[in-house]
Design a protein around this motif. Structure first.
Motif, PDB file in Angstrom:
ATOM      1  N   GLU A 245      82.896   7.022  40.359  1.00 52.79           N
ATOM      2  CA  GLU A 245      82.603   5.792  41.097  1.00 52.79           C
ATOM      3  C   GLU A 245      81.112   5.473  40.992  1.00 52.79           C
ATOM      4  OE1 GLU A 245      81.976   7.463  45.620  1.00 52.79           O
ATOM      5  OE2 GLU A 245      84.028   7.004  44.967  1.00 52.79           O
ATOM      6  N   LYS A 246      80.805   4.179  41.123  1.00 57.59           N
ATOM      7  CA  LYS A 246      79.411   3.744  41.032  1.00 57.59           C
ATOM      8  C   LYS A 246      78.639   4.177  42.264  1.00 57.59           C
ATOM      9  CE  LYS A 246      80.187  -0.363  38.209  1.00 57.59           C
ATOM     10  NZ  LYS A 246      80.000  -1.818  38.116  1.00 57.59           N
ATOM     11  N   LYS A 247      77.314   4.363  42.056  1.00 53.11           N
ATOM     12  CA  LYS A 247      76.434   4.689  43.173  1.00 53.11           C
ATOM     13  C   LYS A 247      75.007   4.287  42.803  1.00 53.11           C
ATOM     14  CE  LYS A 247      75.531   9.462  41.670  1.00 53.11           C
ATOM     15  NZ  LYS A 247      75.547  10.872  42.065  1.00 53.11           N
ATOM     16  N   SER A 248      74.165   4.217  43.819  1.00 54.54           N
ATOM     17  CA  SER A 248      72.769   3.882  43.565  1.00 54.54           C
ATOM     18  C   SER A 248      72.042   5.116  43.018  1.00 54.54           C
ATOM     19  CB  SER A 248      72.080   3.417  44.844  1.00 54.54           C
ATOM     20  OG  SER A 248      72.642   2.214  45.278  1.00 54.54           O
ATOM     21  N   PHE A 249      71.218   4.933  42.004  1.00 53.77           N
ATOM     22  CA  PHE A 249      70.455   6.059  41.446  1.00 53.77           C
ATOM     23  C   PHE A 249      69.098   5.560  40.968  1.00 53.77           C
ATOM     24  CE2 PHE A 249      72.735   4.213  37.902  1.00 53.77           C
ATOM     25  CZ  PHE A 249      71.799   4.212  36.873  1.00 53.77           C
ATOM     26  N   SER A 250      68.182   6.492  40.841  1.00 52.48           N
ATOM     27  CA  SER A 250      66.799   6.173  40.440  1.00 52.48           C
ATOM     28  C   SER A 250      66.706   6.118  38.925  1.00 52.48           C
ATOM     29  CB  SER A 250      65.841   7.237  40.987  1.00 52.48           C
ATOM     30  OG  SER A 250      64.603   7.182  40.330  1.00 52.48           O
ATOM     31  N   VAL A 251      66.116   5.033  38.429  1.00 52.48           N
ATOM     32  CA  VAL A 251      65.890   4.896  36.981  1.00 52.48           C
ATOM     33  C   VAL A 251      64.943   6.000  36.508  1.00 52.48           C
ATOM     34  CG1 VAL A 251      64.842   3.434  35.215  1.00 52.48           C
ATOM     35  CG2 VAL A 251      66.340   2.427  36.933  1.00 52.48           C
ATOM     36  N   LYS A 252      63.929   6.320  37.304  1.00 50.13           N
ATOM     37  CA  LYS A 252      62.950   7.347  36.937  1.00 50.13           C
ATOM     38  C   LYS A 252      63.627   8.715  36.799  1.00 50.13           C
ATOM     39  CE  LYS A 252      58.573   9.343  38.559  1.00 50.13           C
ATOM     40  NZ  LYS A 252      57.544   9.278  39.630  1.00 50.13           N
ATOM     41  N   ASP A 253      64.515   9.047  37.788  1.00 54.91           N
ATOM     42  CA  ASP A 253      65.198  10.350  37.735  1.00 54.91           C
ATOM     43  C   ASP A 253      66.096  10.437  36.505  1.00 54.91           C
ATOM     44  OD1 ASP A 253      63.927  10.991  40.045  1.00 54.91           O
ATOM     45  OD2 ASP A 253      65.653  10.670  41.365  1.00 54.91           O
ATOM     46  N   ALA A 254      66.787   9.346  36.189  1.00 54.13           N
ATOM     47  CA  ALA A 254      67.690   9.346  35.034  1.00 54.13           C
ATOM     48  C   ALA A 254      66.913   9.588  33.742  1.00 54.13           C
ATOM     49  CB  ALA A 254      68.443   8.014  34.955  1.00 54.13           C
ATOM     50  N   ILE A 255      65.741   8.968  33.621  1.00 50.60           N
ATOM     51  CA  ILE A 255      64.920   9.130  32.404  1.00 50.60           C
ATOM     52  C   ILE A 255      64.406  10.566  32.312  1.00 50.60           C
ATOM     53  CG2 ILE A 255      62.774   8.409  31.270  1.00 50.60           C
ATOM     54  CD1 ILE A 255      63.249   5.630  32.473  1.00 50.60           C
ATOM     55  N   GLN A 256      63.889  11.092  33.451  1.00 50.80           N
ATOM     56  CA  GLN A 256      63.317  12.442  33.437  1.00 50.80           C
ATOM     57  C   GLN A 256      64.393  13.500  33.160  1.00 50.80           C
ATOM     58  OE1 GLN A 256      61.295  12.586  37.212  1.00 50.80           O
ATOM     59  NE2 GLN A 256      59.369  11.796  36.353  1.00 50.80           N
ATOM     60  N   GLN A 257      65.604  13.312  33.706  1.00 52.47           N
ATOM     61  CA  GLN A 257      66.695  14.268  33.472  1.00 52.47           C
ATOM     62  C   GLN A 257      67.075  14.275  31.991  1.00 52.47           C
ATOM     63  OE1 GLN A 257      67.936  16.505  35.302  1.00 52.47           O
ATOM     64  NE2 GLN A 257      69.746  17.152  34.158  1.00 52.47           N
ATOM     65  N   THR A 258      67.113  13.083  31.388  1.00 50.07           N
ATOM     66  CA  THR A 258      67.450  12.996  29.953  1.00 50.07           C
ATOM     67  C   THR A 258      66.402  13.712  29.113  1.00 50.07           C
ATOM     68  OG1 THR A 258      68.500  10.861  30.367  1.00 50.07           O
ATOM     69  CG2 THR A 258      67.975  11.403  28.077  1.00 50.07           C
ATOM     70  N   ILE A 259      65.119  13.501  29.449  1.00 51.67           N
ATOM     71  CA  ILE A 259      64.027  14.152  28.693  1.00 51.67           C
ATOM     72  C   ILE A 259      64.094  15.669  28.858  1.00 51.67           C
ATOM     73  CG2 ILE A 259      61.511  14.386  28.542  1.00 51.67           C
ATOM     74  CD1 ILE A 259      61.321  11.430  29.343  1.00 51.67           C
ATOM     75  N   PHE A 260      64.433  16.125  30.080  1.00 50.72           N
ATOM     76  CA  PHE A 260      64.498  17.570  30.334  1.00 50.72           C
ATOM     77  C   PHE A 260      65.547  18.237  29.445  1.00 50.72           C
ATOM     78  CE2 PHE A 260      66.866  20.910  32.617  1.00 50.72           C
ATOM     79  CZ  PHE A 260      65.878  21.889  32.702  1.00 50.72           C
ATOM     80  N   LEU A 261      66.682  17.566  29.271  1.00 49.13           N
ATOM     81  CA  LEU A 261      67.764  18.164  28.505  1.00 49.13           C
ATOM     82  C   LEU A 261      67.419  18.310  27.028  1.00 49.13           C
ATOM     83  CD1 LEU A 261      70.815  16.324  30.111  1.00 49.13           C
ATOM     84  CD2 LEU A 261      70.154  18.694  30.457  1.00 49.13           C
TER      85      LEU A 261
END
Length: 823
Positions: free
Chosen positions: A672-688
């Motif tokens: 289901e959809k939810k509100s999320f931080s664009v910054k967190d999504a970018i940083q999580q992708t870079i971490f992986l």
């Protein structure tokens, strides 16, 4: 009859109503309310005290609104904010002043509505600015309108332009001495000066600039509105335009104060009066009657008298010859109405002509039209004695026999008696003569290119007086000229028999008679044809039954064919639903196949990244096992050392397990959809992917300047980011780029967040850059790419997240832009 029919069709096409709306345009108007931007630009457009749109251009819009029954909503907006308001869809259209119809990404300009004259204004006590050269290195205030200031700087580079936001700011800067002058339109500045009781400014009409132009600026997205507006503007008649123009602008705005120099003011202060000589009998231009100066020129002189502020004293003479003698003897300061010729330049100077009168020839009615005076060789032509054209025509047409006449009446009577062939005069003189006295046997038989160009004559020993009258002549408006002429010359219809009209009526009646005769002949031919047709019909009736039978058989055959086609159509309709379902299922299978391929590609990437993340802990585990084996071989293995190595091994295996969980959560689809931080999504992708990229010496720089919360699936955005960044890595490795570098930035733009991902991998060829989002399109080897990554990314951003995904080449690389709505 066919000819008449074709003429009828042609006229219908020629006069078809080009302002009629199409059905699509009518439907668009029914479903839309037009938001009209209104600026405070009296008298062009403004919102009046009743909170309704008003002004010249507003009245034009009202005509269009009434014609097409348009629903509107007026919105106040400043001129300089119109483009931004169009962009943000606050308004749909607005009247806009500009120097030209400049190309614009936001809107479209209508055809030009009006040109607005702009002149210079200075402080009343400033007498130093009288020409363009006086403006060098001066500060001039200009209201900041699109295209105005760059155009002004280009043409007058020596002027220091001071930008202002509105007319109020320009006037205040000039009154405060912060600028030396301001540029404005009289029709716009006048209302502000009157409302604020400002009398400390004066206009310099001699310093004028390229006029501004008035358009209607329409949103580029409103295609139907643009075409409706143009049709509406084109439907406004010249009469309607003139009525609106007279309503808003015919206020003698041209009669701005005349700017006299200090010497001219001193001269007028010392003068008690100016002696005036006139032609005592040359109506309708002028005449002395009961010791008063009357006529067209007399009305001009009254206007001149008001403008200079001192009386013009009439010096009476008995005729035109005596008026010229008085000018020679300096008994008169000015001659009201005179032509500049060489013989008079010894004692008079001349202003610019303020009346131009075409030269005409009056003859008897039996003379055909004459277009050139040279065709009158050896003809006697009458011209008034001592008139300028008497001298000019004698010199220009030596073959004419010129006869001096004392007065126009004398010349016209001689023409009537046949003593001379014709009389040369002006069109107004002869019109007035025909109006006041009966000359039924005469007519105007020629109008020539030559003109009487009549000026004010000033004694040649008084240059200041000449300068004063030059300025007065410049101040005369076209409306004033027309008003004076209309007062003295009107059209009167004589009660005598108009033979031209008589013969026109006879000709018309003869034409009608011919038409009736022609119609009668046609009818006789038609009757003969009818008789012949009747005979043919009677003959055909004998064979009609056989023809009916044949036709009946043909109809039955056609009916059978029709039934066959009907059954085929019914069969097609019955199987149509099945075909549609099959096609939908095939498309769904195709989409599932694409998604499956994309997932397989993602799994490959995931395994590759897990391998990179596991490389270090696996190496550490290998070292621990070797150390235990070595100690055991040396008999140095004890329980304490073994417990320590077990704890360390457990920590490494726990880290490896956490890595798998992180990747599984990253690629796990959200339910289901939810509100999320664009910054967190970018940083999580870079971490992986960081370890994988570091192992290839690829630097990822993260410059997140704006962070927002957006509503959707975080894993989908991460998948798009991973696809783009992985493509950059593949390009680095394929091209062996030195110092590979990826930059990720964010920027908030009103209601959207923009994510920009750029690299220095050399970019994409312009020939294929438009194809990168197509399915199965790839620039990699067949075993390195599926061509689905960017295709699925485009679907995620534009269909699922209602945003935009685009790509463009930049210096040394490429930049992907993700544009996502925040709400």
């Amino acid at each position: 009859m066919r000819f008449v029919f074709f003429i009828f069709i042609f006229l219908n096409i020629l006069y078809a109503d080009s302002s009629a709306l199409t059905e699509d345009e009518k439907l668009w108007l029914e479903n839309n309310e037009i938001k009209i931007g209104v600026s405070e630009l009296y008298p062009l457009t403004y919102i009046n005290k009743d909170n309704k749109i008003d002004g010249f251009v507003s009245d034009i819009l009202k005509n269009i609104i009434k014609k097409y029954n348009i629903k509107i909503k007026p919105i106040k907006v400043k001129q300089e904010q119109i483009p931004l308001a169009i962009k943000e869809e606050t308004i749909d259209l607005a009247p806009m002043i500009n120097n030209d119809s400049i190309e614009n990404d936001l809107g479209v300009y209508s055809s030009e509505i009006l040109q607005i004259k702009r002149i210079l204004f200075v402080r009343k006590e400033d007498n130093k600015i009288n020409s363009f050269s006086d403006l060098i290195n001066k500060k001039v205030a200009v209201v900041n309108q699109l295209g105005t200031i760059p155009n002004l700087k280009e043409k007058l580079s020596n002027i220091k332009v001071e930008r202002t936001n509105n007319m109020k700011e320009s006037v205040q800067k000039l009154l405060a001495g912060e600028v030396d002058a301001l540029i404005a339109s009289p029709i716009i500045i006048q209302e502000y000066l009157e409302n604020n009781l400002i009398i400390d400014l004066k206009a310099i009409p001699s310093i004028s600039f390229q006029p501004s132009k008035l358009f209607i600026f329409t949103s580029k997205n409103k295609i139907y509105l643009q075409s409706i507006l143009e049709k509406g503007l084109n439907s406004i008649s010249i009469k309607e335009e003139k009525e609106l123009f007279d309503k808003w602008f015919l206020k003698d705005l041209a009669n701005l104060p005349i700017i006299f120099t200090k010497d001219e003011i001193d001269y007028l202060d010392k003068k008690s009066h100016i002696n005036l000589c006139v032609d005592p009998d040359w109506m309708p231009y002028e005449k002395i009657e009961n010791h008063k100066h009357i006529g067209i020129v007399a009305d001009y002189m009254k206007d001149f008298e008001k403008k200079i502020g001192i009386p013009l004293k009439l010096i009476e003479t008995k005729d035109w010859t005596q008026s010229l003698e008085y000018m020679k003897n300096r008994r008169c300061d000015i001659l009201s109405f005179v032509m500049d010729i060489k013989s008079r330049q010894g004692y008079m100077n001349f202003t610019k002509p303020y009346v131009k009168a075409p030269l005409v020839l009056v003859t008897k009615r039996n003379v055909s039209f004459i277009s050139d005076l040279s065709a009158l060789k050896n003809k006697k032509i009458g011209i008034q004695k001592n008139f300028a054209y008497n001298e000019i025509i004698r010199r220009k047409y030596p073959d004419l026999e010129i006869v001096d006449v004392n007065h126009l009446r004398d010349g016209l009577k001689r023409v009537e008696r046949g003593e001379i062939f014709g009389q040369v005069t002006t069109h107004l003189n002869v019109a007035y003569a025909f109006q006041e006295e009966y000359y039924g046997s005469l007519q105007i038989s020629g109008k020539f290119d030559e003109q009487w160009k009549l000026s004010v004559g000033v004694r040649n020993d008084d240059p200041i007086l000449l300068s004063i009258f030059e300025k007065i002549i410049d101040s005369i408006s076209d409306e004033t000229k027309q008003k004076i002429i209309n007062k003295w010359v009107t059209i009167k219809y004589e009660k005598s028999i108009d033979y031209k009209l008589f013969w026109s009526i006879i000709t018309f009646l003869f034409f009608i008679l011919l038409l009736i005769l022609y119609t009668y002949i046609l009818q006789r031919r038609y009757i003969r044809k009818l008789t012949k047709v009747k005979e043919e019909i009677e003959m055909l009736n004998s064979t009609l039954e056989k023809k009916v039978q044949i036709r009946t058989q043909e109809l039955e055959l056609s009916n059978r064919k029709l039934k066959l086609k009907t059954r085929e159509l019914e069969h097609l309709n019955n199987t149509l639903d099945v075909r549609i379902k099959e096609e939908i299922n095939n498309r769904k299978k195709q989409e599932q196949f694409l998604i499956q391929q994309s997932k397989l590609a993602e799994m490959g990437e995931m395994i590759s990244m897990i391998a990179h993340q596991w490389r270090q802990p696996l190496s550490a585990l290998s070292t621990i096992i070797q150390n235990i084996h070595l100690r055991y071989s040396l008999n140095k293995l004890n329980k304490e050392y073994l417990d320590k190595q077990i704890v360390l091994s457990n920590a490494l295996t726990e880290k490896m397990s956490k890595t798998i969980d992180d990747f599984r959560n990253f690629f796990k689809p959200n339910k289901e959809k939810k509100s999320f931080s664009v910054k967190d999504a970018i940083q999580q992708t870079i971490f992986l992917i960081d370890d994988s990229f570091k192992s290839n010496s690829i630097k990822i720089e993260n410059k997140i300047s704006d962070d927002v919360l957006i509503y959707g699936f975080e894993s989908e955005l991460s998948q798009v980011l991973l696809n783009i960044i992985t493509n950059s890595k593949d390009s680095f490795l394929e091209k062996n780029i030195d110092n590979p570098h990826i930059l990720i930035r964010t920027k908030r733009i009103h209601t959207h967040i923009k994510i920009m991902i750029s690299d220095n991998a050399g970019g994409i060829s312009e020939s294929i850059i438009n194809k990168v989002f197509e399915p199965y399109f790839t620039t990699k080897d067949s075993y390195n790419g599926t061509g689905l990554g960017l295709y699925m990314s485009k679907i995620i951003i534009e269909q699922n997240m209602k945003g935009q995904l685009s790509v463009k080449n930049i210096n040394q690389g490429v930049e992907f832009s993700i544009y996502i709505p925040i709400n």
